[in-house]
Design a protein around this motif. Structure first.
Motif, PDB file in Angstrom:
ATOM      1  N   GLY A 247       0.805  -1.215   0.000  1.00 25.67           N
ATOM      2  CA  GLY A 247       0.000   0.000   0.000  1.00 25.67           C
ATOM      3  C   GLY A 247       0.833   1.257   0.000  1.00 25.67           C
ATOM      4  O   GLY A 247       0.297   2.356  -0.194  1.00 25.67           O
ATOM      5  N   TYR A 248       2.159   1.134   0.255  1.00 22.52           N
ATOM      6  CA  TYR A 248       3.060   2.278   0.215  1.00 22.52           C
ATOM      7  C   TYR A 248       3.831   2.272  -1.101  1.00 22.52           C
ATOM      8  O   TYR A 248       4.022   1.221  -1.727  1.00 22.52           O
ATOM      9  CB  TYR A 248       4.038   2.235   1.392  1.00 22.52           C
ATOM     10  N   ASN A 249       4.265   3.429  -1.531  1.00 19.34           N
ATOM     11  CA  ASN A 249       5.002   3.552  -2.774  1.00 19.34           C
ATOM     12  C   ASN A 249       6.504   3.374  -2.515  1.00 19.34           C
ATOM     13  O   ASN A 249       7.096   4.146  -1.761  1.00 19.34           O
ATOM     14  CB  ASN A 249       4.757   4.921  -3.407  1.00 19.34           C
ATOM     15  N   GLN A 250       7.083   2.342  -3.124  1.00 20.16           N
ATOM     16  CA  GLN A 250       8.519   2.100  -2.932  1.00 20.16           C
ATOM     17  C   GLN A 250       9.328   3.023  -3.837  1.00 20.16           C
ATOM     18  O   GLN A 250       9.024   3.178  -5.017  1.00 20.16           O
ATOM     19  CB  GLN A 250       8.868   0.642  -3.219  1.00 20.16           C
ATOM     20  N   ILE A 251      10.339   3.653  -3.249  1.00 15.90           N
ATOM     21  CA  ILE A 251      11.222   4.541  -3.991  1.00 15.90           C
ATOM     22  C   ILE A 251      12.436   3.749  -4.439  1.00 15.90           C
ATOM     23  O   ILE A 251      13.068   3.033  -3.643  1.00 15.90           O
ATOM     24  CB  ILE A 251      11.665   5.735  -3.120  1.00 15.90           C
ATOM     25  N   SER A 252      12.789   3.882  -5.685  1.00 13.54           N
ATOM     26  CA  SER A 252      13.919   3.139  -6.230  1.00 13.54           C
ATOM     27  C   SER A 252      15.224   3.589  -5.580  1.00 13.54           C
ATOM     28  O   SER A 252      15.463   4.789  -5.395  1.00 13.54           O
ATOM     29  CB  SER A 252      13.993   3.339  -7.742  1.00 13.54           C
ATOM     30  N   GLN A 253      16.074   2.604  -5.230  1.00 12.52           N
ATOM     31  CA  GLN A 253      17.366   2.892  -4.602  1.00 12.52           C
ATOM     32  C   GLN A 253      18.456   2.069  -5.276  1.00 12.52           C
ATOM     33  O   GLN A 253      18.276   0.883  -5.549  1.00 12.52           O
ATOM     34  CB  GLN A 253      17.354   2.541  -3.104  1.00 12.52           C
ATOM     35  N   ALA A 254      19.590   2.712  -5.557  1.00 10.38           N
ATOM     36  CA  ALA A 254      20.736   1.984  -6.117  1.00 10.38           C
ATOM     37  C   ALA A 254      21.409   1.131  -5.049  1.00 10.38           C
ATOM     38  O   ALA A 254      22.056   0.132  -5.344  1.00 10.38           O
ATOM     39  CB  ALA A 254      21.732   2.966  -6.727  1.00 10.38           C
ATOM     40  N   ASP A 255      21.270   1.540  -3.820  1.00  8.92           N
ATOM     41  CA  ASP A 255      21.895   0.815  -2.700  1.00  8.92           C
ATOM     42  C   ASP A 255      20.916  -0.241  -2.195  1.00  8.92           C
ATOM     43  O   ASP A 255      19.852   0.089  -1.662  1.00  8.92           O
ATOM     44  CB  ASP A 255      22.248   1.808  -1.591  1.00  8.92           C
ATOM     45  N   ASN A 256      21.284  -1.530  -2.356  1.00  9.85           N
ATOM     46  CA  ASN A 256      20.374  -2.600  -1.974  1.00  9.85           C
ATOM     47  C   ASN A 256      20.205  -2.754  -0.469  1.00  9.85           C
ATOM     48  O   ASN A 256      19.363  -3.522  -0.022  1.00  9.85           O
ATOM     49  CB  ASN A 256      20.840  -3.932  -2.573  1.00  9.85           C
ATOM     50  N   SER A 257      21.020  -2.045   0.301  1.00  9.82           N
ATOM     51  CA  SER A 257      20.884  -2.147   1.755  1.00  9.82           C
ATOM     52  C   SER A 257      19.874  -1.141   2.301  1.00  9.82           C
ATOM     53  O   SER A 257      19.670  -1.047   3.501  1.00  9.82           O
ATOM     54  CB  SER A 257      22.238  -1.922   2.433  1.00  9.82           C
ATOM     55  N   ILE A 258      19.219  -0.379   1.402  1.00 13.21           N
ATOM     56  CA  ILE A 258      18.245   0.637   1.812  1.00 13.21           C
ATOM     57  C   ILE A 258      16.915   0.384   1.107  1.00 13.21           C
ATOM     58  O   ILE A 258      16.878   0.027  -0.074  1.00 13.21           O
ATOM     59  CB  ILE A 258      18.744   2.059   1.464  1.00 13.21           C
ATOM     60  N   LEU A 259      15.838   0.567   1.849  1.00 10.29           N
ATOM     61  CA  LEU A 259      14.489   0.613   1.277  1.00 10.29           C
ATOM     62  C   LEU A 259      13.840   1.907   1.729  1.00 10.29           C
ATOM     63  O   LEU A 259      13.942   2.278   2.902  1.00 10.29           O
ATOM     64  CB  LEU A 259      13.649  -0.572   1.742  1.00 10.29           C
ATOM     65  N   GLN A 260      13.126   2.607   0.806  1.00  6.90           N
ATOM     66  CA  GLN A 260      12.394   3.815   1.143  1.00  6.90           C
ATOM     67  C   GLN A 260      10.978   3.740   0.558  1.00  6.90           C
ATOM     68  O   GLN A 260      10.776   3.248  -0.559  1.00  6.90           O
ATOM     69  CB  GLN A 260      13.106   5.065   0.612  1.00  6.90           C
ATOM     70  N   PHE A 261      10.020   4.230   1.365  1.00  4.76           N
ATOM     71  CA  PHE A 261       8.614   4.178   0.964  1.00  4.76           C
ATOM     72  C   PHE A 261       7.964   5.518   1.258  1.00  4.76           C
ATOM     73  O   PHE A 261       8.276   6.175   2.257  1.00  4.76           O
ATOM     74  CB  PHE A 261       7.865   3.092   1.739  1.00  4.76           C
ATOM     75  N   ASN A 262       7.020   5.907   0.365  1.00  3.14           N
ATOM     76  CA  ASN A 262       6.157   7.057   0.604  1.00  3.14           C
ATOM     77  C   ASN A 262       4.755   6.570   0.953  1.00  3.14           C
ATOM     78  O   ASN A 262       4.266   5.585   0.376  1.00  3.14           O
ATOM     79  CB  ASN A 262       6.048   7.944  -0.642  1.00  3.14           C
ATOM     80  N   ALA A 263       4.123   7.286   1.900  1.00  2.06           N
ATOM     81  CA  ALA A 263       2.720   7.004   2.194  1.00  2.06           C
ATOM     82  C   ALA A 263       1.856   7.525   1.055  1.00  2.06           C
ATOM     83  O   ALA A 263       2.169   8.552   0.451  1.00  2.06           O
ATOM     84  CB  ALA A 263       2.317   7.659   3.496  1.00  2.06           C
ATOM     85  N   PRO A 264       0.810   6.822   0.725  1.00  2.67           N
ATOM     86  CA  PRO A 264      -0.053   7.280  -0.379  1.00  2.67           C
ATOM     87  C   PRO A 264      -0.631   8.661  -0.109  1.00  2.67           C
ATOM     88  O   PRO A 264      -1.065   8.976   0.994  1.00  2.67           O
ATOM     89  CB  PRO A 264      -1.162   6.213  -0.416  1.00  2.67           C
TER      90      PRO A 264
END
Length: 474
Positions: free
Chosen positions: A71-88
């Protein structure tokens, strides 16, 4: 609670919560995505929902977190050790950091317009720890979680943040406390020893070494010090020690100008050989205690001057004397042999602290202890054939008169083989020259300036020999 873990968790969170500027869990630099807030007046219920949506299970994998953030929008990251999400439909953002495949930190970013964050439900069970880098730090020991609130972020005043990290986790390296171990001394000799230790808790080469001395009170400012560099085990060879002396020592490490000290230990250096053979004769070293200038060892028998006459001309030069003593010292493992002071010679001749007050060395009857003009026919006899004195020392009266230096002379390693006096009389001297208080000053002109006569034709000094000593503890 282990404060080492707390310190690392707080430090970790300080970096993670500002994840749009730096992200420090494994040390690499991610591609940073900056979000511009488009919701200047966020709905408190939306904020609360975002806060409660953050994953804080430190065993979660990257896939687990992605599944959790449905349900959250995943932000693309070049670093595989990081995940980022935006709330809808909002500017709230949640970021995750991974180490070793496990979640090691969580950060929630929200617009600063929501300055009245309702964290009561989210931080229920947390206790205030203090502040760090502009954030307020909380801990929940039961949940094994630290929480830090920044309001607003220094890097971007349009955002506030809440960061979470485990207090203790195998997802990141635990800071090991710096410690120093002092190990047992080995290869202890009369003047040298090998000492060792180790330092742990450092990840680079640091200054390490040994602090040592004869006083057990050893600090970084008290005692001698010999060092090297290491980030683990190290070994130090220490020399120029005194024989038969107890030394205390401890290992140290200097990290960022802070000293870490190991346990104080001790060792006692060995003594030199108690006996040795020179020029076919065996000599014992006799300990003489209680002398005004310190305890010392002295040879139980004298060395005839002929043993120093290398070229056979019946004259012993300064260089001949020095060369012979040098060779003897080297043969005996560095035993610091030297010519005795007049006061040392006389004290030993009297019998030291065992003295019975005899006129001659060992007796009031000169014939018992000395070869002199009255019984020798004017020539030296075999050494050690008369009665010894109270300390077991032979021929300090008569036979070969013996070289000494002035009582007030300062004795050191280099000044050990010249002389200013002769003591004890010889086989061609009368009994008055053979008393324990006997001391003569040779002439300062002629051959006596640079050498001594083995057989002095004037008979003022007679047959000249040498009896060597060394200071106890040297």
């Amino acid at each position: 609670m282990n404060k080492i873990y707390i310190h690392q968790a707080i430090t970790l969170m300080a970096a993670v919560a500002a994840c749009y500027v730096t992200f420090a869990c494994s040390g690499d630099d991610p591609v940073v995505t900056v979000i511009t807030p488009n919701d200047p007046n966020p709905d408190p219920e939306v904020v609360e929902k975002v806060l409660n949506s953050a994953a804080m299970d430190w065993n979660m994998t990257r896939d687990d977190v992605i599944a959790h953030m449905v349900g959250y929008n995943q932000i693309s990251q070049a670093d595989n050790s990081i995940l980022q999400f935006n709330a809808p439909k909002s500017s709230q953002s949640i970021s995750y950091r991974f180490s070793g495949g496990k979640l090691c930190a969580t950060a929630i970013l929200i617009p600063s317009a929501s300055v009245s964050l309702d964290l009561k439900s989210l931080l229920d069970g947390y206790s205030l720890v203090g502040s760090l880098n502009g954030g307020i730090v909380y801990e929940n020991l039961t949940a094994n979680t630290m929480a830090t609130v920044w309001q607003p972020l220094d890097q971007d005043s349009t955002f506030s943040a809440v960061g979470f990290a485990p207090i203790a986790s195998d997802a990141y390296a635990v800071v090991e406390p710096i410690s120093v171990e002092t190990r047992e001394a080995f290869d202890v000799q009369a003047k040298t020893v090998t000492l060792s230790g180790s330092v742990s808790g450092v990840d680079t080469q640091v200054e390490v070494g040994i602090i040592y001395g004869t006083d057990s009170n050893l600090t970084e400012n008290e005692g001698l010090r010999k060092g090297t560099t290491s980030q683990g085990d190290f070994t130090i060879n220490v020399d120029e020690l005194g024989s038969e002396t107890t030394y205390y020592y401890r290992a140290y490490a200097s990290v960022d100008e802070v000293y870490y000290l190991g346990e104080v230990k001790s060792f006692t250096t060995k003594g030199y050989a108690s006996s040795f053979t020179f020029n076919g004769t065996t000599y014992k070293m006799i300990l003489v205690e209680g002398c005004s200038t310190g305890d010392f060892y002295i040879m139980d028998k004298e060395i005839p001057g002929t043993a120093f006459d290398i070229n056979g001309d019946e004259v012993v030069s300064y260089n001949e004397c020095r060369n012979r003593i040098d060779r003897l010292r080297e043969t005996l493992g560095g035993m610091p042999l030297r010519i005795p002071r007049v006061n040392e010679w006389q004290y030993a001749a009297k019998g030291g602290n065992k003295s019975k007050g005899y006129k001659y060395s060992g007796s009031n009857n000169i014939n018992e202890v000395a070869w002199y003009s009255g019984n020798s026919n004017g020539v030296p006899h075999a050494i050690g054939t008369k009665k010894p004195n109270e300390l077991g020392i032979y021929d300090m009266s008569g036979n070969w008169t013996e070289l000494c230096v002035k009582t007030e002379d300062v004795i050191n390693e280099d000044y050990y083989c010249w002389y200013t006096h002769v003591c004890g009389g010889s086989s061609n001297h009368s009994e008055n020259y053979c008393r324990v208080t006997s001391s003569q000053i040779p002439p300062t002109s002629g051959n006596w300036r640079n050498c001594f006569w083995i057989y002095d034709s004037s008979k003022d000094y007679g047959h000249v020999g040498i009896r060597l000593v060394y200071t106890k503890g040297r």
